[in-house]
Scaffold this active site. Sequence first.
Site, short mmCIF file in Angstrom:
data_model
loop_
_atom_site.label_atom_id
_atom_site.label_comp_id
_atom_site.label_asym_id
_atom_site.label_seq_id
_atom_site.Cartn_x
_atom_site.Cartn_y
_atom_site.Cartn_z
N GLN A 152 -4.98 -1.66 9.48
CA GLN A 152 -4.86 -2.97 8.84
C GLN A 152 -5.48 -4.06 9.71
O GLN A 152 -5.23 -4.13 10.91
CB GLN A 152 -3.37 -3.26 8.55
CG GLN A 152 -3.12 -4.52 7.74
CD GLN A 152 -3.67 -4.46 6.31
OE1 GLN A 152 -3.78 -3.40 5.71
NE2 GLN A 152 -4.05 -5.60 5.78
N ASP A 168 -11.35 2.54 3.59
CA ASP A 168 -11.68 1.12 3.43
C ASP A 168 -13.19 0.92 3.25
O ASP A 168 -13.63 -0.16 2.87
CB ASP A 168 -11.26 0.34 4.69
CG ASP A 168 -9.86 -0.26 4.59
OD1 ASP A 168 -9.49 -0.68 3.48
OD2 ASP A 168 -9.18 -0.31 5.63
N LYS A 213 0.84 -1.20 0.00
CA LYS A 213 0.00 0.00 0.00
C LYS A 213 0.88 1.26 0.00
O LYS A 213 0.61 2.22 -0.72
CB LYS A 213 -0.95 -0.02 1.21
CG LYS A 213 -2.07 -1.03 1.05
CD LYS A 213 -2.88 -1.29 2.32
CE LYS A 213 -3.89 -2.41 2.05
NZ LYS A 213 -4.68 -2.80 3.23
#
Length: 289
Positions: free
Chosen positions: A96, A119, A52
């Site tokens: 995460q 997200d 990422k």
Amino acid sequence: MATIIDGKAVAAKVKAEAAQEVQALAAQGVVPGLAVVIVGSDPASRIYVNNKKKACQEVGIHSEEYALSGETSQQELLALVEKLNADPNIHGILVQSPLPAGLDEAGVVETIAPHKDVDAFHAYNVGKIMRGRYTFLPCTPAGVIELIRSTGVEIAGKRCVVIGRSDIVGKPMAMLLLHQNGTVTICHSKTQNLPEICREADILVSAVGRAAFVTGDMVKPGAVVIDVGMNRDKNGKLCGDVVFEEVAEKAAYITPVPGGVGPMTIAMLMKNTVAAARLSLEKAGDSHG
Ligand code: GUN
């Protein structure tokens, strides 16, 4: 023999578009910023986070990593999220998953400001996904839709089967396919006659997380097969849920692992981060004028 869908190539296009938008935002004095929070030392998470950060560099997004020890308390983690919520240079926040045992993941996600939730995991954004009015598209499912689009196969009217009902992939995946007018079935560990249902699918999306789960006999000839799985086989090699050689004999299109869905998830995250920065600019404009 199926055509292999090149996830890297489709992702490169999405990232190139995001990079252009970064340039346009720069001209208006905004550099999109993404904060990536990782807690503990899960090796797979480490690889994802590195990928990422690398994508941010490619696209021109400013990224900040917050690597916290596995001993971090819920309170400390929430305090960091609050700090990032208030940081004007950060437009997207990603924590995460999975978090170490003992931390309340849902509590953390609900603390992220919805307009920075790149997200699309916050209940507010999940609700918007249900309604089909998106601020942020859920990264992996949105990436899968782009991959299906790249084949030219129309989703509308087709039988779509999603294997897996996770909050991150299975559930939002089904919703996006429904919004494209697919006729959608979600299968899971309690589903009876799973192979039979899969054989009806024109579009089959597997998000189970088990190597060799989808075999050739479960696939309709001419189907589009998308493999969201990220597993290790007996020899420790990265593989998806689908027995690739066997299924490629029957499918019209298939995604490989690696090089299929994975690069798309990251590309869509870049797109969402740029969208979040654009949103902040529009909000600033609203408040001034
Ligand atoms: N873990 C596995 N996939 C994801 C993802 O898309 N976002 C986050 N935050 N964690 C993940």
